[in-house]
Write an enzyme that holds these catalytic residues in place. Sequence first.
Site, short mmCIF file in Angstrom:
data_model
loop_
_atom_site.label_atom_id
_atom_site.label_comp_id
_atom_site.label_asym_id
_atom_site.label_seq_id
_atom_site.Cartn_x
_atom_site.Cartn_y
_atom_site.Cartn_z
N SER A 32 -0.58 3.06 -2.13
CA SER A 32 -0.05 4.39 -2.47
C SER A 32 -1.18 5.40 -2.61
O SER A 32 -0.97 6.60 -2.46
CB SER A 32 0.73 4.31 -3.79
OG SER A 32 1.74 3.33 -3.70
N HIS B 298 5.15 -2.65 -0.17
CA HIS B 298 6.22 -2.85 -1.16
C HIS B 298 7.48 -3.39 -0.48
O HIS B 298 8.14 -4.29 -1.01
CB HIS B 298 6.59 -1.51 -1.82
CG HIS B 298 5.47 -0.83 -2.55
ND1 HIS B 298 4.86 0.30 -2.07
CD2 HIS B 298 4.87 -1.10 -3.73
CE1 HIS B 298 3.93 0.70 -2.92
NE2 HIS B 298 3.92 -0.14 -3.94
N MET C 13 5.13 0.88 -8.73
CA MET C 13 4.93 2.21 -9.33
C MET C 13 5.42 3.30 -8.38
O MET C 13 5.06 4.47 -8.54
CB MET C 13 3.46 2.42 -9.68
CG MET C 13 2.95 1.40 -10.71
SD MET C 13 1.52 1.95 -11.63
CE MET C 13 0.35 2.24 -10.32
P1 AMP Z 1 2.02 -0.77 -7.00
O1 AMP Z 1 3.18 0.15 -6.73
O2 AMP Z 1 0.74 -0.33 -6.42
O3 AMP Z 1 1.95 -1.18 -8.46
O4 AMP Z 1 2.37 -2.10 -6.22
C1 AMP Z 1 3.59 -2.78 -6.45
C2 AMP Z 1 3.51 -4.14 -5.80
O5 AMP Z 1 3.31 -4.00 -4.40
C3 AMP Z 1 2.35 -4.98 -6.33
O6 AMP Z 1 2.77 -6.32 -6.47
C4 AMP Z 1 1.33 -4.82 -5.24
O7 AMP Z 1 0.43 -5.90 -5.17
C5 AMP Z 1 2.20 -4.76 -4.02
N1 AMP Z 1 1.49 -4.15 -2.91
C6 AMP Z 1 0.83 -2.97 -2.93
N2 AMP Z 1 0.22 -2.75 -1.74
C7 AMP Z 1 0.49 -3.82 -0.96
C8 AMP Z 1 0.14 -4.21 0.37
N3 AMP Z 1 -0.62 -3.45 1.14
N4 AMP Z 1 0.59 -5.39 0.83
C9 AMP Z 1 1.36 -6.19 0.04
N5 AMP Z 1 1.73 -5.89 -1.21
C10 AMP Z 1 1.30 -4.73 -1.71
#
Ligand code: AMP
Length: 280
Positions: free
Chosen positions: A186, A37, A30
């Site tokens: 985020s 990420h 997102m």
């Molecule tokens: P989001 O943008 O929050 O939807 O996250 C996108 C992807 O990044 C998802 O697969 C999350 O699980 C992964 N992600 C977010 N934060 C972390 C983190 N701290 N460590 C590893 N992967 C992450």
Amino acid sequence: MIEILRGITELRAWRKALPHEASVGLVPTMGALHAGHISLVSLSRTQCDVTIASIFVNPLQFGPNEDLAKYPRPLENDLALLEAAGADAVFLPSVEELYPAGASTYVVEESVSLPLCGAFRPGHFRGVATIVLKLFNLVQPTRAFFGQKDAQQCAVIERMVRDLDVPVEIVRGAIIREADGLAMSSRNVYLSPEERRLAPLIRHSILAAVDAYAAGERNAATLVAKGRPLLEGDPAFTVQYWEVRDPQSLEALATIGERGALIAVAAYLGKTRLIDNQLL
Ligand code: AMP
């Protein structure tokens, strides 16, 4: 240069032009990208010939009182990070294109998505499963990379892929943390300096149970009793759940056996909802 694909037509043309035998890795996000990420982009680059990230703040997975409107959208910075990480392409669809007026079809997983975040965020995993299946249909990736940070999201997607015979391999990337143990998110930018100082208590409460597990404790309730009170004892936090569950089915556990377990935690710190977890 990273290829910027703004619409479905462009994306499909890009996909069609790839060599038939090329393996394609998809990293759905997102935006408001951080090292968590980027670790998924790096993982994809080690496992796939071509890596594409998507940035889409999916309205379908936000509840009516959640942070959709204020979700951070630093697009220029995100593109620079993806470029530096070596992503080959980024898909930036609009809400109107992914959800045309009258869209009325959803993906609803009815087991793994019910407890934990599912209980506190009704409709959230319906939104996640729907957008992820749409991205799979559009990109047709060989592998898709998701962070263990969102352990229940991983479990829901793995179940959907199995149940609906989606031809993609799901790969989980490890949780990336700040130096003090706070899982990168985020949403961490919402924290005040004082809240940011307190935030690692979530991780510390989990580690108290991890220590007990390492010392041989296998009773789930005892492990919860080691960790949960540490977080509940600080009035800055409002704990939604602090649980020990089966790592795949996310069902409640009495005793931890060969399948191991997942410690999963969600808590509000002020107005910011934070989650973290640990596989045992
Ligand atoms: P989001 O943008 O929050 O939807 O996250 C996108 C992807 O990044 C998802 O697969 C999350 O699980 C992964 N992600 C977010 N934060 C972390 C983190 N701290 N460590 C590893 N992967 C992450």
